[in-house]
Motif scaffolding. Structure first.
Motif, PDB file in Angstrom:
ATOM      1  N   GLU A 221      37.521  44.091  33.564  1.00 17.04           N
ATOM      2  CA  GLU A 221      38.833  43.494  33.828  1.00 17.04           C
ATOM      3  C   GLU A 221      39.704  44.325  34.770  1.00 17.04           C
ATOM      4  N   PRO A 222      39.808  45.656  34.554  1.00 15.88           N
ATOM      5  CA  PRO A 222      40.626  46.450  35.498  1.00 15.88           C
ATOM      6  C   PRO A 222      40.141  46.320  36.945  1.00 15.88           C
ATOM      7  N   TRP A 223      38.845  46.178  37.137  1.00 18.14           N
ATOM      8  CA  TRP A 223      38.304  46.035  38.493  1.00 18.14           C
ATOM      9  C   TRP A 223      38.779  44.726  39.104  1.00 18.14           C
ATOM     10  N   LEU A 224      38.710  43.672  38.286  1.00 21.94           N
ATOM     11  CA  LEU A 224      39.133  42.363  38.793  1.00 21.94           C
ATOM     12  C   LEU A 224      40.594  42.440  39.220  1.00 21.94           C
ATOM     13  N   LYS A 225      41.365  43.185  38.437  1.00 18.62           N
ATOM     14  CA  LYS A 225      42.788  43.321  38.737  1.00 18.62           C
ATOM     15  C   LYS A 225      42.967  43.993  40.103  1.00 18.62           C
ATOM     16  N   ILE A 226      42.228  45.072  40.321  1.00 21.32           N
ATOM     17  CA  ILE A 226      42.338  45.786  41.599  1.00 21.32           C
ATOM     18  C   ILE A 226      41.955  44.882  42.758  1.00 21.32           C
ATOM     19  N   ILE A 227      40.848  44.153  42.585  1.00 24.32           N
ATOM     20  CA  ILE A 227      40.386  43.261  43.657  1.00 24.32           C
ATOM     21  C   ILE A 227      41.439  42.190  43.930  1.00 24.32           C
ATOM     22  N   LYS A 228      42.000  41.646  42.846  1.00 31.50           N
ATOM     23  CA  LYS A 228      42.997  40.587  43.020  1.00 31.50           C
ATOM     24  C   LYS A 228      44.182  41.112  43.828  1.00 31.50           C
ATOM     25  N   GLU A 229      44.612  42.355  43.515  1.00 34.03           N
ATOM     26  CA  GLU A 229      45.813  42.880  44.177  1.00 34.03           C
ATOM     27  C   GLU A 229      45.529  43.345  45.602  1.00 34.03           C
TER      28      GLU A 229
ATOM     29  N   GLY B 265      22.332  38.910  29.748  1.00 35.40           N
ATOM     30  CA  GLY B 265      23.526  38.393  30.400  1.00 35.40           C
ATOM     31  C   GLY B 265      24.219  39.529  31.123  1.00 35.40           C
ATOM     32  N   GLY B 266      24.730  39.252  32.306  1.00 34.59           N
ATOM     33  CA  GLY B 266      25.407  40.334  33.000  1.00 34.59           C
ATOM     34  C   GLY B 266      26.095  39.872  34.258  1.00 34.59           C
ATOM     35  N   PHE B 267      26.448  40.856  35.092  1.00 30.40           N
ATOM     36  CA  PHE B 267      27.205  40.551  36.303  1.00 30.40           C
ATOM     37  C   PHE B 267      26.451  40.960  37.550  1.00 30.40           C
ATOM     38  N   ILE B 268      26.745  40.256  38.616  1.00 26.99           N
ATOM     39  CA  ILE B 268      26.325  40.689  39.950  1.00 26.99           C
ATOM     40  C   ILE B 268      27.597  41.013  40.721  1.00 26.99           C
ATOM     41  N   PHE B 269      27.622  42.186  41.374  1.00 30.96           N
ATOM     42  CA  PHE B 269      28.800  42.570  42.160  1.00 30.96           C
ATOM     43  C   PHE B 269      28.444  42.718  43.633  1.00 30.96           C
ATOM     44  N   ASN B 270      29.445  42.514  44.454  1.00 31.28           N
ATOM     45  CA  ASN B 270      29.318  42.815  45.870  1.00 31.28           C
ATOM     46  C   ASN B 270      29.381  44.335  46.041  1.00 31.28           C
ATOM     47  N   LYS B 271      28.286  44.924  46.501  1.00 35.61           N
ATOM     48  CA  LYS B 271      28.172  46.381  46.506  1.00 35.61           C
ATOM     49  C   LYS B 271      29.224  47.045  47.385  1.00 35.61           C
ATOM     50  N   GLU B 272      29.511  46.416  48.506  1.00 38.02           N
ATOM     51  CA  GLU B 272      30.468  46.992  49.443  1.00 38.02           C
ATOM     52  C   GLU B 272      31.803  47.286  48.764  1.00 38.02           C
ATOM     53  N   LEU B 273      32.278  46.334  47.966  1.00 35.69           N
ATOM     54  CA  LEU B 273      33.567  46.507  47.301  1.00 35.69           C
ATOM     55  C   LEU B 273      33.463  47.507  46.159  1.00 35.69           C
ATOM     56  N   VAL B 274      32.309  47.515  45.494  1.00 33.45           N
ATOM     57  CA  VAL B 274      32.113  48.485  44.413  1.00 33.45           C
ATOM     58  C   VAL B 274      32.219  49.906  44.967  1.00 33.45           C
ATOM     59  N   ASP B 275      31.576  50.119  46.130  1.00 34.46           N
ATOM     60  CA  ASP B 275      31.620  51.450  46.742  1.00 34.46           C
ATOM     61  C   ASP B 275      33.019  51.785  47.248  1.00 34.46           C
ATOM     62  N   LYS B 276      33.669  50.776  47.808  1.00 33.40           N
ATOM     63  CA  LYS B 276      34.992  50.994  48.396  1.00 33.40           C
ATOM     64  C   LYS B 276      35.980  51.532  47.357  1.00 33.40           C
TER      65      LYS B 276
END
Lengths: 517, 307
Positions: free
Chosen positions: A203-211, A177-188
């Motif tokens: 969770e902290p990543w989701l917070k940053i993306i949300k904001e 089980g795991g996650f797939i991320f959009n690489k562009e945003l991960v690098d950004k």
């Protein structure tokens, strides 16, 4: 009266026009099996082949009905004639009709030699009906390459009452089980993918993306993308995922329990709930069927997925932008289970006129790179071209939309996936990684045990809708576990979950006792 | 009898303006409810896939794109072929369906036919008891060898017990014996009576059965699913059914066991494409009903005997 006559004339003329149209459209490329047989009768110079009668193998695969299936079939016939003096008839049916066609073909007693029959499509029911042949002797006689090229755990899984009934595809032996991320945003934002060791870490990543990224859904969830993937490294359902009966993955004794009450399930439910409340999950999670358009539109940062090495690259080929994958759990012991090992396999039905030849063909899928890749990717320089030793890409002038042989699920074509060429977007060491990945998992003690729920059919049927209608909101985070679960529990108990658990435990204990002998 | 003045008869039969307004308003609202989904489907089909994913459905797409139709017409040969199959089965199937239904229903409606009860029961019995799916399938594939044959799309639906009962009831009520008797006294043979008296008098029932069977042929995908393996005989509805069914299956919990749903889902036609398929599938059938409408209205007022 005149009107009626005129109407009649119109109908007749329309019918004539239609038939003319249809006959005009008739394609002239189809080959008749008779010419194939005629040429097969010519003596071949291969001595091992010469004592084999010509035979047509009738094969059913889970694959889309591409334009060029007939051409691939012809190419395949050339190869097969040399090797086992056989021709093949490829029947491809895709997700929409395979199940139905399979049921009808088996029920009506059609002559079939090879069939794709995974455990999640009633493999055990077919075995119980004696529709498939036991294969032990055939494998011993004609399946040397199968035994040489498959992990022995695989051949323990599709065993019913001590007999082997299917040949699994050699591929990833389990999924994490795991996650797939959009690489562009991960690098950004310089997220460190390797730092994840549990689902809470993102969770902290989701917070940053949300904001900081308005218009992007931090975490996508829908009917097709379920949070249940996050619990799959820990526990397994014995039936479908709708019925919350199963066991923990462990080395020790297997205990059947209600999977909605395990610590890990609670943890995932609560995590899901908090993400939903914080607005990380899309608001329409309850009704969203398919998140694909959103993923294609690059509007998503992360979603859950069942992972294997190279999964992100495989998906990249479909969504058209860079993705990265990360396991949700690190540093835990992985296990393989019966469902993992039987989710893609080929069987030989009882109606086959020549099971030996069918087994020879399956054997070739494990040893013959040419044949395996022809089935997986089509014809060289027509559908694909080589761009390296083991790497391929679309042939010149061909793309995903106009290719006559594309979009197959390579894992469903049987044989050994390790013989497959790699697509341009995939990393060259995919198969080595896959090998390591497979070796990192331990087969559970009860591989080969499958739950036969015929004693508790009515309870299973009653539990499934509860899991679907009341369990899903829990995993999607729509409702709070502590307030909602007691109600769900009451319905589950009313539907007889305890009876299913007891029956299942009995079956496991009997299996373990029998295997110790 | 003196013809009444038009005004008088109007005032006798007319409804009050208020009631008229209410009824009209109710039907206008009802019509909107019927038409709105169609318009929405069309609007979605010309929406840009990305903006659809973000904004959801809307009657006024923020960004239009004809990509879905372009994609469909890309493979124009396939589209035309499935259209051809559908239209052919509809026309030929409807023709035979009406013909056989009439030929069966007319005799069993005549009191002078000795075995009519037996034959009525013979037809009615099939409505109560069926052989079951598998034997039926075996019959068509193993004995009639109709697999991958366009006849397999027509034959199973040609005879329908329900239509026969409708037609029989119509004949018993609307064909007075006196008319047929008169024809016989004038020297007409049975066939002559059937063609020159019965058929013209039964336009309403012909239109009804034709419409029913035309619609059922047009909307049929199940026969295609069962009997057709060769993509060149796929009809329009089946191509659509494939996309919807794949989506349904791949988002079900059953499929998650295979662990490969995401990649498979990515290959299923997107929302706009599915809607475009629906629009193309609706196309011609929309014009069928107004065409039959004439017969309904005219047919129902036909009388032959002065009471």
């Amino acid at each position: 009266m005149l009107k009626i006559k005129r109407l009649g004339c119109n109908i007749v003329s329309a019918a004539l026009v239609c038939s003319a149209l249809l006959s005009g459209c008739g394609s002239s490329t189809s080959t008749k099996p008779t010419d194939a047989n005629a040429t097969a009768n010519k003596s071949s110079d291969n001595s091992t082949v010469s004592n084999l009668e010509p035979y047509e193998i009738n094969a059913y695969f889970l694959a889309p009905q591409c334009k060029d299936v007939k051409l691939v079939q012809e190419e395949l016939n050339k190869l097969l004639k040399k090797k086992i003096n056989a021709t093949i008839k490829l029947n491809y049916y895709w997700w929409d009709s395979y199940q139905n066609k399979q049921q009808m073909a088996v029920a009506s007693g059609d002559k079939i030699d090879i069939m794709f029959s995974p455990s999640w499509w009633g493999f055990n029911d077919y075995v119980a009906k004696q529709a498939w042949l036991p294969l032990d002797e055939l494998v011993a006689k004609h399946g040397k390459d199968i035994i040489a090229n498959i992990n022995p755990a695989y051949l323990k899984a599709p065993i019913v009452n001590g007999k082997l009934y299917a040949i699994p595809t050699a591929k990833d032996m389990f999924g994490t089980g795991g996650f797939i991320f959009n690489k562009e945003l991960v690098d950004k934002y310089n997220f460190d993918i390797d730092s994840i060791s549990k689902p809470e870490d993102i969770e902290p990543w989701l917070k940053i993306i949300k904001e900081k990224e308005p218009g992007i859904i931090p975490f996508l969830s829908s009917l097709g993308d379920q949070q249940q993937y996050l619990a799959q490294d820990w526990q397994v359902n014995v039936g479908t995922v709708d019925v919350p009966v199963g066991y923990q993955k462990t080395d020790g004794d297997v205990k059947i329990m209600n999977l909605m009450e395990t610590d890990i399930a609670k943890r995932i439910y609560k995590l899901s709930r908090s993400w939903y409340q914080k607005g990380y999950i899309n608001k329409d999670v309850a009704t969203l069927q398919d998140g694909t358009p959103l993923k294609k539109a690059k509007k998503v940062f992360a979603w859950t997925e069942q992972l294997k090495p190279g999964k992100a690259d495989e998906l990249k080929a479909q969504f058209g932008y860079d993705l990265v994958q990360a396991n949700a759990w690190k540093g835990i012991q992985y296990f393989t289970t019966t469902p993992d090992l039987t989710n893609s396999q080929l069987v030989i039905p009882r109606t086959s006129d020549n099971p030996e030849r069918a087994m020879m063909f399956i054997n070739l899928l494990f040893s013959d790179k040419e044949i395996k890749n022809l089935l997986s990717w089509g014809i060289e320089n027509k559908h694909y071209k080589k761009i390296g030793e083991n790497q391929i890409d679309f042939a010149d002038g061909v793309n995903a939309d106009n290719s006559g042989y594309y979009g197959l699920a390579q894992w469903s074509m049987g044989g050994s996936q390790f013989l497959d060429y790699l697509w341009a977007s995939e990393s060259a060491d995919k198969w080595q990684k896959m090998e390591e990945f497979n070796n990192s998992a331990k087969p559970m003690k009860i591989v080969g045990w499958t739950y036969d729920s015929s004693n508790v059919k009515s309870e299973m049927a009653a539990l499934a809708p509860i899991g679907q209608n009341q369990g899903r909101p829990l995993s999607q985070g729509l409702v709070d576990y502590d307030t909602q679960y007691p109600k769900v529990k009451a319905s589950l108990e009313k539907a007889g979950i305890q009876k299913v658990i007891d029956d299942c435990q009995k079956s496991i204990d009997a299996f373990i006792a029998a295997s110790k002998k | 009898m003196k013809p009444k003045k038009i005004n008088e008869s109007l005032s006798l039969n007319s409804i009050s303006p208020t009631t008229n307004l209410i009824i009209n308003a109710a039907f206008i609202v009802y019509c909107i409810f019927c038409i709105a989904p169609l318009i929405l489907v069309f609007m979605v089909s010309i929406t840009d896939q990305t903006s659809l994913a973000i904004n959801g459905y809307s009657f006024f797409p923020s960004k239009t794109s004809f990509d879905a139709y372009r994609y469909l017409f890309n493979d124009v040969e396939k589209l035309l072929r499935s259209y051809g199959v559908t239209i052919f089965t509809c026309v030929v199937g409807t023709f035979f369906c009406v013909l056989f239904t009439m030929l069966y229903a007319y005799p069993i409606s005549r009191k002078s036919f000795k075995y009519r009860n037996f034959f009525s029961f013979f037809m009615f019995f099939t409505m109560l008891f069926q052989g079951g799916l598998v034997p039926w399938y075996i019959m068509y594939t193993k004995y009639l060898h109709l697999q991958d044959n366009i006849i397999a799309l027509i034959m199973p639906a040609v005879m329908n017990a329900f239509y026969v009962l409708i037609a029989k009831t119509f004949f018993t009520i609307n064909l007075p014996d006196s008319v047929l008797e008169a024809a016989r006294i004038d020297g007409a043979s049975e066939f002559k009576i059937f063609y020159t008296i019965v058929i013209p008098m039964s336009t309403p029932v012909i239109a009804t059965i034709a419409l029913f069977s035309f619609l059922s042929y047009w909307n049929d995908w199940y026969l295609c699913l069962l009997f057709i393996n060769d993509p060149q005989y796929y009809n329009l509805q089946y191509s659509m059914y494939q996309a919807l069914r794949s989506l349904q299956f791949l988002t079900s919990s059953l499929a998650s066991a295979s662990g490969n749903t995401t990649s498979a889902l990515a290959n299923v036609p997107g929302e706009t494409l599915r809607m475009a398929m629906a629009i193309i599938g609706i196309g011609p059938i929309i014009f069928a009903y107004p065409f039959f409408q004439r017969y309904f209205i005219k047919g129902l007022t036909i009388g032959a005997v002065k009471g």
